[in-house]
Design a protein around this motif. Structure first.
Motif, PDB file in Angstrom:
ATOM      1  N   ALA A  12       6.407   9.482 -17.075  1.00  0.00           N
ATOM      2  CA  ALA A  12       7.018  10.294 -16.018  1.00  0.00           C
ATOM      3  C   ALA A  12       8.427   9.787 -15.692  1.00  0.00           C
ATOM      4  O   ALA A  12       9.363  10.576 -15.523  1.00  0.00           O
ATOM      5  CB  ALA A  12       6.143  10.250 -14.761  1.00  0.00           C
ATOM      6  N   ILE A  13       8.584   8.472 -15.634  1.00  0.00           N
ATOM      7  CA  ILE A  13       9.895   7.888 -15.300  1.00  0.00           C
ATOM      8  C   ILE A  13      10.905   8.221 -16.400  1.00  0.00           C
ATOM      9  O   ILE A  13      12.062   8.550 -16.136  1.00  0.00           O
ATOM     10  CB  ILE A  13       9.763   6.359 -15.078  1.00  0.00           C
ATOM     11  CG1 ILE A  13       8.957   6.101 -13.803  1.00  0.00           C
ATOM     12  CG2 ILE A  13      11.125   5.692 -15.005  1.00  0.00           C
ATOM     13  CD1 ILE A  13       8.493   4.669 -13.612  1.00  0.00           C
ATOM     14  N   SER A  14      10.442   8.163 -17.632  1.00  0.00           N
ATOM     15  CA  SER A  14      11.335   8.459 -18.747  1.00  0.00           C
ATOM     16  C   SER A  14      11.695   9.956 -18.760  1.00  0.00           C
ATOM     17  O   SER A  14      12.862  10.316 -18.879  1.00  0.00           O
ATOM     18  CB  SER A  14      10.643   8.012 -20.035  1.00  0.00           C
ATOM     19  OG  SER A  14      11.204   8.636 -21.129  1.00  0.00           O
ATOM     20  N   THR A  15      10.699  10.837 -18.610  1.00  0.00           N
ATOM     21  CA  THR A  15      10.974  12.272 -18.705  1.00  0.00           C
ATOM     22  C   THR A  15      11.767  12.780 -17.508  1.00  0.00           C
ATOM     23  O   THR A  15      12.744  13.514 -17.657  1.00  0.00           O
ATOM     24  CB  THR A  15       9.631  13.056 -18.794  1.00  0.00           C
ATOM     25  OG1 THR A  15       8.816  12.422 -19.753  1.00  0.00           O
ATOM     26  CG2 THR A  15       9.847  14.508 -19.158  1.00  0.00           C
ATOM     27  N   LEU A  16      11.342  12.383 -16.311  1.00  0.00           N
ATOM     28  CA  LEU A  16      11.990  12.942 -15.109  1.00  0.00           C
ATOM     29  C   LEU A  16      13.328  12.287 -14.809  1.00  0.00           C
ATOM     30  O   LEU A  16      14.293  12.949 -14.429  1.00  0.00           O
ATOM     31  CB  LEU A  16      11.089  12.731 -13.883  1.00  0.00           C
ATOM     32  CG  LEU A  16       9.929  13.669 -13.677  1.00  0.00           C
ATOM     33  CD1 LEU A  16       9.062  13.159 -12.526  1.00  0.00           C
ATOM     34  CD2 LEU A  16      10.404  15.077 -13.360  1.00  0.00           C
ATOM     35  N   PHE A  17      13.376  10.958 -14.959  1.00  0.00           N
ATOM     36  CA  PHE A  17      14.572  10.236 -14.512  1.00  0.00           C
ATOM     37  C   PHE A  17      15.434   9.735 -15.675  1.00  0.00           C
ATOM     38  O   PHE A  17      16.537   9.227 -15.437  1.00  0.00           O
ATOM     39  CB  PHE A  17      14.178   9.016 -13.639  1.00  0.00           C
ATOM     40  CG  PHE A  17      13.210   9.325 -12.532  1.00  0.00           C
ATOM     41  CD1 PHE A  17      13.288  10.527 -11.818  1.00  0.00           C
ATOM     42  CD2 PHE A  17      12.216   8.414 -12.166  1.00  0.00           C
ATOM     43  CE1 PHE A  17      12.391  10.820 -10.793  1.00  0.00           C
ATOM     44  CE2 PHE A  17      11.318   8.697 -11.132  1.00  0.00           C
ATOM     45  CZ  PHE A  17      11.400   9.905 -10.453  1.00  0.00           C
ATOM     46  N   GLU A  69       6.874   1.131  -9.699  1.00  0.00           N
ATOM     47  CA  GLU A  69       8.005   1.521 -10.540  1.00  0.00           C
ATOM     48  C   GLU A  69       8.421   2.965 -10.276  1.00  0.00           C
ATOM     49  O   GLU A  69       9.602   3.286 -10.278  1.00  0.00           O
ATOM     50  CB  GLU A  69       7.667   1.365 -12.034  1.00  0.00           C
ATOM     51  CG  GLU A  69       7.757  -0.060 -12.532  1.00  0.00           C
ATOM     52  CD  GLU A  69       6.426  -0.774 -12.522  1.00  0.00           C
ATOM     53  OE1 GLU A  69       5.557  -0.408 -11.700  1.00  0.00           O
ATOM     54  OE2 GLU A  69       6.249  -1.715 -13.319  1.00  0.00           O
ATOM     55  N   LEU A  70       7.437   3.821 -10.061  1.00  0.00           N
ATOM     56  CA  LEU A  70       7.760   5.245  -9.838  1.00  0.00           C
ATOM     57  C   LEU A  70       8.675   5.385  -8.619  1.00  0.00           C
ATOM     58  O   LEU A  70       9.657   6.125  -8.629  1.00  0.00           O
ATOM     59  CB  LEU A  70       6.461   6.036  -9.631  1.00  0.00           C
ATOM     60  CG  LEU A  70       6.591   7.547  -9.595  1.00  0.00           C
ATOM     61  CD1 LEU A  70       7.069   8.095 -10.946  1.00  0.00           C
ATOM     62  CD2 LEU A  70       5.256   8.212  -9.223  1.00  0.00           C
ATOM     63  N   ILE A  71       8.365   4.638  -7.568  1.00  0.00           N
ATOM     64  CA  ILE A  71       9.166   4.704  -6.336  1.00  0.00           C
ATOM     65  C   ILE A  71      10.547   4.076  -6.564  1.00  0.00           C
ATOM     66  O   ILE A  71      11.578   4.661  -6.218  1.00  0.00           O
ATOM     67  CB  ILE A  71       8.425   3.981  -5.190  1.00  0.00           C
ATOM     68  CG1 ILE A  71       7.090   4.670  -4.913  1.00  0.00           C
ATOM     69  CG2 ILE A  71       9.274   3.925  -3.932  1.00  0.00           C
ATOM     70  CD1 ILE A  71       6.165   3.888  -4.005  1.00  0.00           C
ATOM     71  N   VAL A  83       1.042  12.065 -12.302  1.00  0.00           N
ATOM     72  CA  VAL A  83       0.921  10.741 -12.911  1.00  0.00           C
ATOM     73  C   VAL A  83      -0.493  10.221 -12.654  1.00  0.00           C
ATOM     74  O   VAL A  83      -0.979  10.290 -11.526  1.00  0.00           O
ATOM     75  CB  VAL A  83       1.946   9.761 -12.282  1.00  0.00           C
ATOM     76  CG1 VAL A  83       1.707   8.329 -12.764  1.00  0.00           C
ATOM     77  CG2 VAL A  83       3.365  10.198 -12.597  1.00  0.00           C
ATOM     78  N   GLU A  84      -1.122   9.717 -13.711  1.00  0.00           N
ATOM     79  CA  GLU A  84      -2.422   9.069 -13.497  1.00  0.00           C
ATOM     80  C   GLU A  84      -2.170   7.573 -13.404  1.00  0.00           C
ATOM     81  O   GLU A  84      -1.523   6.978 -14.276  1.00  0.00           O
ATOM     82  CB  GLU A  84      -3.383   9.365 -14.650  1.00  0.00           C
ATOM     83  CG  GLU A  84      -4.751   8.797 -14.350  1.00  0.00           C
ATOM     84  CD  GLU A  84      -5.827   9.224 -15.331  1.00  0.00           C
ATOM     85  OE1 GLU A  84      -5.501   9.850 -16.353  1.00  0.00           O
ATOM     86  OE2 GLU A  84      -6.998   8.909 -15.058  1.00  0.00           O
TER      87      GLU A  84
END
Ligand SMILES: C[S@@+](CC[C@H](N)C(=O)[O-])C[C@H]1O[C@@H](n2cnc3c(N)ncnc32)[C@H](O)[C@@H]1O
Length: 256
Positions: A59-64, A100-102, A244-245
């Protein structure tokens, strides 16, 4: 602690805090007439979330467009000191979530202003603050402590002293805290929801928080599998969300 003792201690905790009386009234309704509200639509949402869930890293790679390695390396000492503080804390609360997501949401958004609901030990607060401090930004947090444990003084226990000047903690229920926060600051770069997990609580707070998120800002909500409030909110507003799981739970995240 037995269930009866916990309920009694919570009730006494409320009685000592007149500023939390409105929440006490809402809790009584929630636990009597509205009992089904906590799990409304849970089954539907769990299959919806399972179908689209990705890892935190993905998610971090795709979104950010960001890689995740740096956070654990750069902040190794801060994180291990925080873990030590958590161990020493006499009051037991929930441990760290997807930090990490935050952190990377704040990095991506170049965040100056972040709002979060739900603090407990302050792990999520720590993740935002580590990024915000680089830009001299501010974290606004809303948290009503676990009243059964008399835990007020330990809220945010893992947040080190040097980050606290960037932090404004509002110690009320969200329904009281959020209007106070919005009157101090109206537009946010990132928001993280992790407090009242009931269906109605989420519907109210998601709507309020979304209005105060800037275009291009990041919306994150924990535990979206508890009921269908997050899914229903996204569908109603035509929001394409990532799921995200993380450690057997689902987190919702999207860029506005
Ligand atoms: C899961 S914990 C937060 C964990 C934190 N975000 C983290 O990642 O480290 C939830 C917190 O929200 C608080 N809370 C629950 N209902 C609330 C409400 N209606 N308003 C404000 N805080 C609430 C709880 O007392 C608890 O401190």
């Amino acid at each position: 602690m037995s269930e009866i003792t916990r309920v009694l201690k919570t009730f006494i905790g409320y009685l000592k805090r007149p500023d939390l009386y409105p929440e006490l009234g809402r809790k009584i309704i929630k636990n009597t007439v509205n009992r089904g509200n906590a799990f409304k639509g849970k089954e539907k949402t769990n299959s919806w979330a399972a179908e689209r869930a990705v890892s935190q890293k993905q998610a971090i790679s795709t979104l950010f467009g960001l890689e995740t390695g740096h956070f654990r390396n750069e902040y190794q000492d801060v994180l291990s000191n925080a873990a030590q503080r958590e161990k020493e804390c006499p009051v037991k609360m929930g441990g760290p979530g997807a930090l990490e997501l935050i952190y990377y949401a704040c990095e991506f958004a170049n965040a100056q202003q972040v709002v979060e609901t739900g603090v407990a030990y302050g792990w999520s607060s720590l993740a935002s603050l580590l990024s915000l401090a680089k830009r001299n930004g501010t974290l606004y947090s809303s948290d009503m402590p676990y009243l059964a444990q008399d835990g007020d003084q330990y809220v945010g226990y893992v947040v080190p002293e040097n980050l606290r000047s960037h932090w404004k903690l509002f110690r009320f229920a969200d329904k009281e805290s959020l209007p106070k926060i919005f009157s101090e600051n109206a537009v946010f770069d990132v928001l993280h929801y992790d407090s009242d997990k009931s269906y109605n609580g989420r519907v109210w707070a998601y709507g309020e928080l979304y209005k105060h998120l800037k275009k291009g800002g990041v919306f994150i909500s924990d535990d979206i599998g508890d009921n269908s409030a997050y899914q229903d909110f996204c569908e109603k507003n035509n929001i394409e969300t990532t799921v995200v799981e993380y450690e057997g739970k689902y987190i919702g995240v999207f860029i506005k």
